[in-house]
Design an enzyme around this catalytic site. Structure first.
Site, short mmCIF file in Angstrom:
data_model
loop_
_atom_site.label_atom_id
_atom_site.label_comp_id
_atom_site.label_asym_id
_atom_site.label_seq_id
_atom_site.Cartn_x
_atom_site.Cartn_y
_atom_site.Cartn_z
N THR A 27 0.58 -1.57 0.34
CA THR A 27 -0.04 -0.63 -0.48
C THR A 27 0.93 1.20 -0.22
O THR A 27 2.25 1.55 0.88
CB THR A 27 -1.05 0.01 1.27
OG1 THR A 27 -1.56 -1.44 1.07
CG2 THR A 27 -1.20 1.26 1.39
N SER A 84 2.18 5.44 -2.82
CA SER A 84 2.38 5.73 -3.23
C SER A 84 3.63 5.17 -4.87
O SER A 84 3.11 5.11 -5.57
CB SER A 84 2.77 7.32 -3.22
OG SER A 84 4.04 7.14 -2.28
N THR A 85 4.58 5.06 -3.20
CA THR A 85 5.42 3.75 -4.40
C THR A 85 4.96 2.49 -5.03
O THR A 85 4.83 2.13 -6.29
CB THR A 85 7.32 3.69 -3.55
OG1 THR A 85 7.21 4.74 -3.06
CG2 THR A 85 7.70 2.96 -4.61
N ASP A 92 6.45 -3.86 -1.04
CA ASP A 92 6.09 -2.60 -0.01
C ASP A 92 6.91 -1.71 0.13
O ASP A 92 8.17 -1.81 0.43
CB ASP A 92 5.25 -3.59 1.31
CG ASP A 92 3.66 -2.83 2.17
OD1 ASP A 92 3.06 -2.04 1.88
OD2 ASP A 92 3.02 -4.17 2.58
N GLY A 93 6.42 -0.76 0.83
CA GLY A 93 7.32 0.76 1.06
C GLY A 93 7.21 0.85 2.19
O GLY A 93 7.13 -0.46 3.15
N ALA A 94 7.77 1.23 2.84
CA ALA A 94 7.92 1.87 4.13
C ALA A 94 8.16 3.82 4.79
O ALA A 94 8.60 4.64 3.81
CB ALA A 94 8.97 1.23 4.85
N ASP A 95 7.61 4.26 5.37
CA ASP A 95 7.65 5.25 6.37
C ASP A 95 8.98 5.47 7.08
O ASP A 95 9.42 6.50 6.41
CB ASP A 95 5.93 5.79 6.97
CG ASP A 95 5.13 5.35 6.50
OD1 ASP A 95 4.99 6.00 5.71
OD2 ASP A 95 4.85 4.62 6.15
N GLU A 125 -0.38 -5.29 6.31
CA GLU A 125 0.74 -5.19 5.56
C GLU A 125 1.78 -6.60 6.20
O GLU A 125 2.49 -7.28 5.33
CB GLU A 125 1.46 -3.70 5.75
CG GLU A 125 0.51 -3.16 4.61
CD GLU A 125 1.29 -1.29 4.58
OE1 GLU A 125 0.91 -0.81 3.40
OE2 GLU A 125 1.75 -1.39 5.18
N LYS A 148 13.78 8.03 2.80
CA LYS A 148 13.19 7.65 4.14
C LYS A 148 14.43 6.56 4.54
O LYS A 148 13.91 5.98 6.07
CB LYS A 148 11.95 6.51 2.90
CG LYS A 148 11.40 6.69 2.42
CD LYS A 148 9.59 7.85 3.09
CE LYS A 148 9.40 8.05 2.40
NZ LYS A 148 7.78 7.30 1.44
#
Length: 235
Positions: free
Chosen positions: A31, A33-34, A88-91, A110, A128
């Site tokens: 989930t 934007s990337t 998946d992305g990460a913050d 996730e 990030k």
């Protein structure tokens, strides 16, 4: 850094990650934007015939909508015995490959999907990467609505500064896909992410938190070099 530059980095890293998916794979669809670009590029590979016979397991309503839009067949965890790769992305990503996730309030699903995957590939842009976890992003905690007050007190007692996440262009709090609320908790320092992850999850009423310890197997980082997007891998 301009918004256009960030988009170029995200697209480059998403393109590289999408190339890691092979025909016949079960793919965890992250989930954010990337990862939205990853889903788009997977759909394009399917449409061109370069890729075939893949199925996706979405980690959110957003991922599900995008997968359907780009023609990726979807299944549930009930339908499969394995997940070959999750993307998946990460913050935040620290030097030990520990992640903070949950900016999109999807970290519970996730963590389930990413944790089950044989390989968990993280896609981020260079902004990030942090030297100290929690320095730029709070730890999201998904909580049952009825337990909001006691969980908030417990998180304060742990040394955190909890804030209920409120909606944007929506009155009231953010509600997750599971119908719960999200508390964002700022910690001055996170000395032991693994211990903090367990401690938070042991608070009655907490569903899951956004500390991802020991799950990431590979990390693709999008960067700009001489104004050109490049991708490097942290192994």
């Amino acid at each position: 850094m301009s918004a256009e530059s960030v988009t170029l980095m995200k697209q480059a890293v998403a393109q590289a990650a999408a190339q890691e998916v092979k025909s016949g794979m079960v793919v965890g669809l992250g989930t954010g934007s990337t990862t939205a670009f990853v889903i788009q590029f997977l759909g394009e590979r399917l449409k061109s015939g370069e890729l075939s016979n893949i199925v996706g397991i979405p980690t959110s309503f957003q991922a599900s909508v995008l997968a359907k839009l780009y023609g990726i067949p979807l299944v549930t965890l009930d339908d499969v015995e394995r997940i070959d790769i999750a993307i998946d992305g990460a913050d935040e990503v620290d030097p030990d490959k520990v992640l903070i996730k949950g900016g999109g309030a999807a970290h519970t699903r996730e963590k389930i999907v990413d944790g089950l995957a044989e390989e968990f590939l993280v896609v981020v842009d260079s902004s990030k990467l942090v030297t100290e976890l929690g320095s730029t992003f709070p730890v999201p905690v998904e909580v049952l609505p009825l337990a909001l007050s006691p969980v908030t007190r417990a998180l304060t007692n742990l040394g955190g500064e909890p804030v209920l996440r409120m909606g944007v262009k929506k009155d009231g709090p953010v509600i997750t896909d599971q119908g719960n609320m999200v508390i964002d908790v700022k910690f001055a320092t996170i000395h032991d992410p693994a211990e903090l992850e367990k401690t938070i999850n042991n608070i009655p009423g907490v569903v899951e938190n956004g500390l991802f310890v020991g799950l990431a197997t590979r990390i693709f980082v999008g960067e700009l070099v001489n104004d050109q997007p490049v991708v490097r891998e942290i192994k």
